[in-house]
Design a protein around this motif. Structure first.
Motif, PDB file in Angstrom:
ATOM      1  N   UNK A 149       1.040  -0.797   4.209  1.00 26.30           N
ATOM      2  CA  UNK A 149       1.386   0.095   5.308  1.00 26.30           C
ATOM      3  C   UNK A 149       0.324   1.170   5.543  1.00 26.30           C
ATOM      4  N   UNK A 150      -0.675   1.247   4.673  1.00 27.54           N
ATOM      5  CA  UNK A 150      -1.636   2.349   4.750  1.00 27.54           C
ATOM      6  C   UNK A 150      -2.495   2.299   6.001  1.00 27.54           C
ATOM      7  N   UNK A 151      -2.642   1.140   6.615  1.00 29.30           N
ATOM      8  CA  UNK A 151      -3.526   1.019   7.773  1.00 29.30           C
ATOM      9  C   UNK A 151      -2.859   1.460   9.078  1.00 29.30           C
ATOM     10  N   UNK A 152      -1.565   1.731   9.063  1.00 29.36           N
ATOM     11  CA  UNK A 152      -0.856   2.044  10.294  1.00 29.36           C
ATOM     12  C   UNK A 152      -1.231   3.422  10.821  1.00 29.36           C
ATOM     13  N   UNK A 153      -1.191   3.549  12.138  1.00 33.32           N
ATOM     14  CA  UNK A 153      -1.463   4.803  12.826  1.00 33.32           C
ATOM     15  C   UNK A 153      -0.313   5.109  13.778  1.00 33.32           C
ATOM     16  N   UNK A 154      -0.102   6.368  14.125  1.00 35.96           N
ATOM     17  CA  UNK A 154       0.979   6.710  15.064  1.00 35.96           C
ATOM     18  C   UNK A 154       0.789   6.016  16.402  1.00 35.96           C
ATOM     19  N   UNK A 155       1.878   5.550  16.976  1.00 37.87           N
ATOM     20  CA  UNK A 155       1.832   4.878  18.268  1.00 37.87           C
ATOM     21  C   UNK A 155       1.442   5.864  19.362  1.00 37.87           C
TER      22      UNK A 155
END
Length: 269
Positions: free
Chosen positions: A148-154
């Motif tokens: 999940x570390x690669x996720x960014x806010x939409x």
């Protein structure tokens, strides 16, 4: 052509879901045929039952012949009784409400409804916990942990770096919110999760160190491009000018072979 409808497919055991965006409901049969053939090949299991409502997009000659050939049993809910197809109906409602919340929080127009629904589905596959297994749908379906570390806010504002050289595609779309155009050729530097009013006005501290030029006077937002959920992510891409009209009938690293965990996937449509 604008994508006007959203088709949600859910595995009844793991609750792992896929979303497909359609211009017309007539596309449903071909999408399901391609999906079922691909998912059976991917996980080496057979689809045994399809549960859906009585819509003609599910109950037609094409689907009748396909299910008869594959030996797939179909279960139809009684007209005006959505409770009999509760898994699909609840999933539809959950995704649409999540998409509305994301659009409102990021102050984006409903033009981006398809991107919001796609992102909501991607995230929920990795964060919701299914009882009594106490695992996420991703873990149950693919048999491994997820990152999940690669996720960014939409819809977060970004500053574009290195606009000269083509950097290839990545896991994000960059949208110019003035011209409503998108690109995958540039590297985004996330400025934060502030409102879009400040998008493009602050450069990352590392921008000067990298000795690359930024694009002044432009507002850009970062929309995740989740295209690695099995089996056919290209079907989930949608036009950026899609209208917000969901159907009333309601991983960057996901390309590896699934594990042995997971039950027989029957689909809720």
């Amino acid at each position: 052509m604008k994508k006007m409808y959203c088709l949600v497919v859910t595995d009844d055991f793991s609750r792992f879901s896929w979303v497909f965006f359609l211009a017309t409901k007539d596309e449903t049969s071909e999408i399901l045929k391609t999906f079922i053939t691909g998912i059976e090949n991917l996980i080496d299991l057979r689809v045994k039952v399809i549960r859906c409502d009585n819509g003609t997009e599910f109950k037609n000659r094409v689907m009748n012949q396909f299910c008869e050939m594959k030996g797939i049993k179909r279960e139809f809910s009684v007209a005006r009784t959505p409770q009999q197809n509760g898994v699909a109906e609840r999933k539809n409602r959950t995704l649409i409400e999540a998409a509305r919340t994301m659009l409102a929080d990021s102050k984006l127009p409903t033009t981006f409804w398809a991107e919001a629904v796609n992102t909501a589905c991607y995230v929920q596959n990795r964060v919701l916990v299914i009882k009594p297994h106490n695992k996420t749908p991703y873990e149950l379906f693919l048999g491994r942990k997820h990152a999940l570390s690669f996720m960014r806010p939409f819809g977060c504002p970004v500053t574009i770096l290195n606009t000269i050289y083509h950097l290839g595609s990545g896991p994000n779309w960059l949208f110019d919110i003035d011209a409503l155009t998108k690109s995958m050729n540039y590297k985004p530097v996330v400025a934060g999760n502030q409102s879009n009013g400040s998008a493009g006005t602050k450069a990352c501290d590392n921008a000067g160190k990298a000795r690359v030029e930024t694009v002044p006077g432009k507002d850009y937002i970062l929309l995740p491009l989740w295209t690695h959920d099995p089996p056919f992510s290209q079907s989930s891409k949608s036009s950026p000018d899609a209208g917000f009209k969901p159907s009333g009938d309601d991983e960057n690293k996901d390309s590896e072979e699934p594990g042995k965990e997971g039950g027989n996937p029957s689909k809720d449509d």
